[in-house]
Design a protein around this motif. Structure first.
Motif, PDB file in Angstrom:
ATOM      1  N   ALA A  25       0.827  -1.209   0.000  1.00  0.00           N
ATOM      2  CA  ALA A  25       0.000   0.000   0.000  1.00  0.00           C
ATOM      3  C   ALA A  25       0.859   1.257   0.000  1.00  0.00           C
ATOM      4  N   CYS A  26       1.908   1.269   0.831  1.00  0.00           N
ATOM      5  CA  CYS A  26       2.760   2.462   0.918  1.00  0.00           C
ATOM      6  C   CYS A  26       3.492   2.723  -0.390  1.00  0.00           C
ATOM      7  N   ASN A  27       3.986   1.676  -1.029  1.00  0.00           N
ATOM      8  CA  ASN A  27       4.759   1.885  -2.254  1.00  0.00           C
ATOM      9  C   ASN A  27       3.875   2.115  -3.477  1.00  0.00           C
ATOM     10  N   THR A  28       2.677   1.566  -3.470  1.00  0.00           N
ATOM     11  CA  THR A  28       1.718   1.923  -4.518  1.00  0.00           C
ATOM     12  C   THR A  28       1.362   3.401  -4.414  1.00  0.00           C
ATOM     13  N   ALA A  29       1.145   3.866  -3.173  1.00  0.00           N
ATOM     14  CA  ALA A  29       0.862   5.286  -2.954  1.00  0.00           C
ATOM     15  C   ALA A  29       2.062   6.150  -3.340  1.00  0.00           C
ATOM     16  N   ALA A  30       3.267   5.668  -3.043  1.00  0.00           N
ATOM     17  CA  ALA A  30       4.466   6.433  -3.386  1.00  0.00           C
ATOM     18  C   ALA A  30       4.612   6.583  -4.896  1.00  0.00           C
ATOM     19  N   SER A  31       4.322   5.534  -5.649  1.00  0.00           N
ATOM     20  CA  SER A  31       4.383   5.635  -7.114  1.00  0.00           C
ATOM     21  C   SER A  31       3.348   6.628  -7.636  1.00  0.00           C
ATOM     22  N   GLU A  32       2.186   6.629  -7.010  1.00  0.00           N
ATOM     23  CA  GLU A  32       1.142   7.585  -7.409  1.00  0.00           C
ATOM     24  C   GLU A  32       1.579   9.013  -7.104  1.00  0.00           C
ATOM     25  N   VAL A  33       2.158   9.228  -5.942  1.00  0.00           N
ATOM     26  CA  VAL A  33       2.653  10.564  -5.577  1.00  0.00           C
ATOM     27  C   VAL A  33       3.771  11.000  -6.516  1.00  0.00           C
ATOM     28  N   ALA A  34       4.632  10.063  -6.898  1.00  0.00           N
ATOM     29  CA  ALA A  34       5.730  10.398  -7.806  1.00  0.00           C
ATOM     30  C   ALA A  34       5.219  10.845  -9.167  1.00  0.00           C
ATOM     31  N   ARG A  35       4.127  10.218  -9.645  1.00  0.00           N
ATOM     32  CA  ARG A  35       3.544  10.635 -10.927  1.00  0.00           C
ATOM     33  C   ARG A  35       2.966  12.048 -10.837  1.00  0.00           C
ATOM     34  N   VAL A  36       2.278  12.327  -9.739  1.00  0.00           N
ATOM     35  CA  VAL A  36       1.724  13.674  -9.556  1.00  0.00           C
ATOM     36  C   VAL A  36       2.841  14.707  -9.477  1.00  0.00           C
ATOM     37  N   ALA A  37       3.896  14.378  -8.738  1.00  0.00           N
ATOM     38  CA  ALA A  37       5.015  15.312  -8.599  1.00  0.00           C
ATOM     39  C   ALA A  37       5.656  15.611  -9.949  1.00  0.00           C
ATOM     40  N   ARG A  38       5.829  14.575 -10.779  1.00  0.00           N
ATOM     41  CA  ARG A  38       6.442  14.773 -12.102  1.00  0.00           C
ATOM     42  C   ARG A  38       5.509  15.562 -13.017  1.00  0.00           C
ATOM     43  N   ASN A  39       4.236  15.225 -13.009  1.00  0.00           N
ATOM     44  CA  ASN A  39       3.293  15.905 -13.902  1.00  0.00           C
ATOM     45  C   ASN A  39       3.123  17.377 -13.549  1.00  0.00           C
ATOM     46  N   ARG A  40       3.130  17.688 -12.266  1.00  0.00           N
ATOM     47  CA  ARG A  40       2.932  19.071 -11.838  1.00  0.00           C
ATOM     48  C   ARG A  40       4.247  19.823 -11.655  1.00  0.00           C
ATOM     49  N   GLY A  41       5.371  19.095 -11.677  1.00  0.00           N
ATOM     50  CA  GLY A  41       6.661  19.749 -11.461  1.00  0.00           C
ATOM     51  C   GLY A  41       6.838  20.252 -10.044  1.00  0.00           C
ATOM     52  N   VAL A  42       6.221  19.559  -9.084  1.00  0.00           N
ATOM     53  CA  VAL A  42       6.289  19.958  -7.675  1.00  0.00           C
ATOM     54  C   VAL A  42       7.070  18.888  -6.921  1.00  0.00           C
ATOM     55  N   TYR A  43       8.171  19.300  -6.295  1.00  0.00           N
ATOM     56  CA  TYR A  43       9.041  18.314  -5.645  1.00  0.00           C
ATOM     57  C   TYR A  43       9.336  18.653  -4.183  1.00  0.00           C
ATOM     58  N   ARG A  44       8.791  19.757  -3.683  1.00  0.00           N
ATOM     59  CA  ARG A  44       8.981  20.105  -2.279  1.00  0.00           C
ATOM     60  C   ARG A  44       7.892  19.453  -1.435  1.00  0.00           C
ATOM     61  N   ASN A  45       8.302  18.985  -0.272  1.00  0.00           N
ATOM     62  CA  ASN A  45       7.404  18.221   0.594  1.00  0.00           C
ATOM     63  C   ASN A  45       6.132  18.996   0.915  1.00  0.00           C
ATOM     64  N   TYR A  46       6.275  20.212   1.383  1.00  0.00           N
ATOM     65  CA  TYR A  46       5.109  20.987   1.810  1.00  0.00           C
ATOM     66  C   TYR A  46       4.177  21.280   0.633  1.00  0.00           C
ATOM     67  N   ASP A  47       4.752  21.640  -0.529  1.00  0.00           N
ATOM     68  CA  ASP A  47       3.918  21.955  -1.689  1.00  0.00           C
ATOM     69  C   ASP A  47       3.214  20.712  -2.237  1.00  0.00           C
ATOM     70  N   LEU A  48       3.926  19.590  -2.279  1.00  0.00           N
ATOM     71  CA  LEU A  48       3.355  18.364  -2.832  1.00  0.00           C
ATOM     72  C   LEU A  48       2.237  17.826  -1.956  1.00  0.00           C
ATOM     73  N   ARG A  49       2.343  18.064  -0.663  1.00  0.00           N
ATOM     74  CA  ARG A  49       1.346  17.559   0.278  1.00  0.00           C
ATOM     75  C   ARG A  49      -0.060  18.088  -0.047  1.00  0.00           C
ATOM     76  N   LYS A  50      -0.141  19.301  -0.561  1.00  0.00           N
ATOM     77  CA  LYS A  50      -1.455  19.893  -0.866  1.00  0.00           C
ATOM     78  C   LYS A  50      -2.205  19.095  -1.931  1.00  0.00           C
ATOM     79  N   TYR A  51      -1.487  18.448  -2.836  1.00  0.00           N
ATOM     80  CA  TYR A  51      -2.119  17.757  -3.961  1.00  0.00           C
ATOM     81  C   TYR A  51      -2.437  16.290  -3.676  1.00  0.00           C
ATOM     82  N   VAL A  52      -1.692  15.648  -2.769  1.00  0.00           N
ATOM     83  CA  VAL A  52      -1.776  14.186  -2.679  1.00  0.00           C
ATOM     84  C   VAL A  52      -2.130  13.655  -1.297  1.00  0.00           C
ATOM     85  N   TYR A  53      -1.973  14.466  -0.259  1.00  0.00           N
ATOM     86  CA  TYR A  53      -2.085  13.938   1.108  1.00  0.00           C
ATOM     87  C   TYR A  53      -3.427  13.251   1.358  1.00  0.00           C
TER      88      TYR A  53
END
Length: 401
Positions: A25-53
């Motif tokens: 579950a954790c690594n499936t979620a991590a792959s999903e978060v990685a796709r969102v980060a790449r698509n949006r160009g957001v790689y900072r923890n605080y900024d990325l949290r708004k989209y995926v948390y």
């Protein structure tokens, strides 16, 4: 100082199922978060949290802390990827491998390690069990085992963050502990260490730590890997992965033994340790293809790291010195000539005629440079002691590789 201790979990079959579901579950979620980060160009923890948390909490049954660690793991992975791209470790600009690394999102294997903090993992030291969070609820009474030193460290030292690791069908916790760091001794000289391939290490006392056995083992492993790669079947790929890990464990054990012997000698004789700064050596050195294979499998950086942390634990100063021309310079008269290095083993000074083992001569030069580096460091950090004998030496971590 922070140390990492490995303990082996001894879960029941029901607990194994819960741990496996958690990693998936954790690594499936991590792959999903990685796709969102790449698509949006957001790689900072605080900024990325708004989209995926909230999404990964709801869709993957993750707790609040687990979701936070998943996002942080993704951000750290992209940070490491960018560092590797900048260092040229993923090919030249425009190469297929580098373009793929720059554009494709990171994906995580189901068994990739997952961080745990004190809110998700607690230790019952007397019972030698842990209570650990999973997607199936809190698992209590999960037994663990380990080496005597590891168990003692977990029982007596402050415990920090841990990583849940699944490897070869077994479950481990890689746990950070905070150990007291002893004060550095005032060294009575330095023990020079020349690192090489034929001899993994050669010290200035003339003691040799031969690499013949390790190199023979690696050549045999290379032949076996080539045979398995030619088969290119699923079973062959599984055997390749097992052999790779086996070779890595063997090399690490050899490096541990060598580092322990060197640090023990330096501690017993009251000396510091001087090593070469080998940063970027693979990029600087041009070799033929057979030699490139040997150089690439040379784990000098690991040996340097082992020397660093073992020296710190023992209170032994360690300094890095410039490695240039240590094998061409005579330790006795200082004459430098590339013809002094007759062959791989022999050093014969063209000026004073001294004959020595080439690696021993280099180690003596490294020891001399270690004394100079130690004096310069003392002058910078303790001007009041610069003119006196001894002084507190400030060391920096090994950065070779």
């Amino acid at each position: 100082m922070k140390l990492v201790v490995q303990v082996k979990l001894l879960p029941t079959p029901e607990q194994v199922s819960a741990l496996e579901s958690t990693l998936r579950a954790c690594n499936t979620a991590a792959s999903e978060v990685a796709r969102v980060a790449r698509n949006r160009g957001v790689y900072r923890n605080y900024d990325l949290r708004k989209y995926v948390y909230q999404n990964i909490k709801d869709n993957h049954r993750l707790g609040a802390q687990a979701a936070q660690h998943v996002i942080k793991k993704v951000c750290d992975s992209y940070k490491a990827l960018k560092a590797n791209i900048r260092a040229g470790n993923l090919g030249r600009p425009g190469s297929k491998r580098r373009r793929r690394a720059e554009t494709d999102p990171i994906s995580f294997r189901w068994e990739a390690a997952q961080p745990y903090d004190a809110r998700m993992l607690s230790w019952q030291r007397n019972a030698r069990t842990v209570s650990i969070w999973t997607v199936a609820g809190r698992l209590k009474g999960v037994a663990y085992a380990g080496s005597p030193d590891g168990l003692k460290a977990v029982a007596e030292l402050p415990v920090g963050e841990s990583d849940l690791v699944h490897r070869d069908g077994m479950w481990f916790l890689h746990t950070t502990v905070e150990a007291a760091e002893p004060e550095l001794v005032d060294p009575k000289g330095f023990l020079g260490i020349d690192m090489g391939i034929a001899n993994i290490a050669y010290d200035s006392d003339g003691d040799r730590y031969a690499g013949t056995t390790l190199n023979s083992y690696r050549r045999r492993q290379l032949r076996l890997r080539q045979r398995l790669q030619r088969k290119d079947t699923n079973s062959a790929r599984r055997l390749l992965a097992r052999r790779r890990r086996k070779e890595a464990r063997h090399a690490a054990n050899v490096n541990h033994c060598i580092a322990k012997t060197i640090v023990t000698k330096a501690e017993r004789t009251g000396r510091g340790i001087a090593v070469e700064d080998l940063t970027g050596i693979r990029e600087r050195v041009r070799l033929r293809k057979p030699q490139r294979v040997t150089l690439s499998s040379w784990s000098f950086h690991q040996l340097g790291e082992f020397l660093t942390y073992k020296a710190r634990r023992a209170g032994v100063p360690l300094v890095e010195v410039d490695p240039r021309y240590t094998s061409q310079t005579c330790h006795r008269c200082g004459h430098r000539d590339k013809r002094n290095r007759v062959d791989q083993e022999t050093f014969n000074c063209r000026s004073c005629g001294v004959v020595a083992h080439a690696d021993h001569n280099a180690a003596l030069n490294i020891a001399s440079r270690g004394v100079e580096a130690g004096a310069q460091s003392t002058a910078r950090t303790r001007p009041d002691l610069a003119a006196s004998e001894g002084g507190d030496l400030q060391t920096r971590p090994f950065t070779g590789g």
